[in-house]
Structures are given as structure tokens and as C-alpha cells.
Scaffold this active site. Sequence first.
Site, PDB file in Angstrom:
ATOM      1  N   LYS A 120       0.809  -1.222   0.000  1.00  0.00           N
ATOM      2  CA  LYS A 120       0.000   0.000   0.000  1.00  0.00           C
ATOM      3  C   LYS A 120       0.844   1.275   0.000  1.00  0.00           C
ATOM      4  CE  LYS A 120      -4.129  -2.061   1.977  1.00  0.00           C
ATOM      5  NZ  LYS A 120      -5.202  -1.972   2.994  1.00  0.00           N
ATOM      6  N   GLY A 158      -1.858  -0.821  15.594  1.00  0.00           N
ATOM      7  CA  GLY A 158      -1.165  -0.736  14.318  1.00  0.00           C
ATOM      8  C   GLY A 158      -1.228   0.658  13.719  1.00  0.00           C
TER       9      GLY A 158
END
EC number: 1.1.1.25
Length: 275
Positions: free
Chosen positions: A65, A122
Site C-alpha cells: 500500500k 497498528g
Amino acid sequence: MAVYGLIAHPAGHSRSPVMQNKMIFQRQIDAYYHKFDVQPENLAMAIKGLRLLNCGGFNVSTPYKEDIIQYLDELTPSANRLQAVNTVKNVNGRLIGTSTDGDGFWQSMNPNQPHENVVILGTGGAARAVIAAAQQYGVRHLTAFNRPHSGWSQRETAVAYLSQGIGQLADLSDNRALTNALQQADLLINATTVGMNDARTLLTDYQVGLLPQHALVVDMVYRNQQTGLLKAAKKHQLLTQNGLPMLVGQGALSFEFWFNQPADRQLMAQAIEGK
């Protein structure tokens, strides 16, 4: 027939093809969606190949990504702000990257479920997309927990910037900070891949038990629909949600980005659930 697809590694578990192809067939579009398992060392070659095929667009998943950005011609403002891309569209030979993860996540949530105070595990691409969109969906305070690493200061700045000041980054090993955040959370999100292939969790059973009884626990992992985290949450009689609703949400927004027509989210959900 136009080619669309997913770039990821691994890609074999992905349910995006069945979902997207169901939608493509329903809308009678002359296209087909493939999945491409691309080794990291072959990413540049894969993008070159998709250009040569005049690929109409593709999704981007773990671990690309961020890496994909260097191979694109343009980013939408949201993707540029995130520095993460999960959807690419070919417009007259130019590859334009955007992110549908954040809106896809929040739109998959029950709007009546409290989510003013959020804990997210995260700070990767999907996590940052969720953080960036949080305020517009009613989040008032967000704490992202991560393990210290070389890019800590940059991630700390990014969390504050993306969340428009309502978020902060904290050390996952800081038990006091984690305890305080969990005790006040309406929503806990695992935005890491921990638990995808095994029963590992970032939180202990005791820590999960610190959540208020009204809290919702969401694990973005959908490959393993009953992760260790979700099992622990159910043990404590908490509401849970796996990654499938987010998959549908971001996938529907990707479809709309590519084809400029509305997606049927119920149809897409039925497709990935095998109904």
C-alpha cells in the site's frame, strides 16, 4: 474485455475476485477481476505488465500500500495525505491511486454503535486510512498503539496530523497507557496482520477483559474469521466484527471509483459469504 485485479502477497486467500466479478457481471460490464500474487522483488515488473495490458484498475493490499506509490502517476488528495493506496484507476494511461479503506471501514459500522473513544492496534496503511476518516464519523478521541521502531517519530506525527489532532500514538508495551485506553474504549480495532494465520494476539485475555461491556471489538483480518482476539472478546461477552464488512465497504467504493456507478453492497456481501 478489460482487466482489473488485486496485487498482494500472499493473494491466494483474497475474496475480492468473487465479490468484484459478481458486481461486474450484475452490471453487465465487459471486464474481469483477477488476483495477482506478486513477490516483492517483482512489484515494478508487475506494474509495468499491467500498464502494457492497459489494465482498467486494481486493488493493492499487504504489503504494497505504500510501496506502490512510486509507480503511480497521480494520487488523490486523500491518498497523498495518507501516503498509502489501496485502489488504482487507469485514466487514459495514467495510473491514479486513492484509498477507500477509511471510508469503507467506517461505513461498514453500525452507526448506532458508540465509537467516540477508539483504540487501534497498528499504524500501517489501513490503520492510517481509518484514523484519517475517524473524526468525520464521530470519533472524539483515538489512541493508536504500536511497538517502537525506527520510524516512530514520523508515525507519531502522522497519527496526530491524520486524525486532525484527536489522535495520539502510544507504546504497546506501556501497560498503564494501554490499560487506561482500553478501560475507556467504545471500539477496539486490530489493524495489524497478527492473527491472520494463527491464534496469536497483541492483547492478553486480561487486557481484552478491561474493555467496557458495551465496546465493540473489530479485527480487520478476514482470512481467519475467528481470530484469537475475537475469541477472547466473545469470551468476555463483547460484540465482535471481523474484516468481511470492511472488505465489502472498501471494495464497493473501489468499484464505484473504477466504473462511476453505484455498487450493490448487499450483493457483494452475499458473494463473499457464499450465499
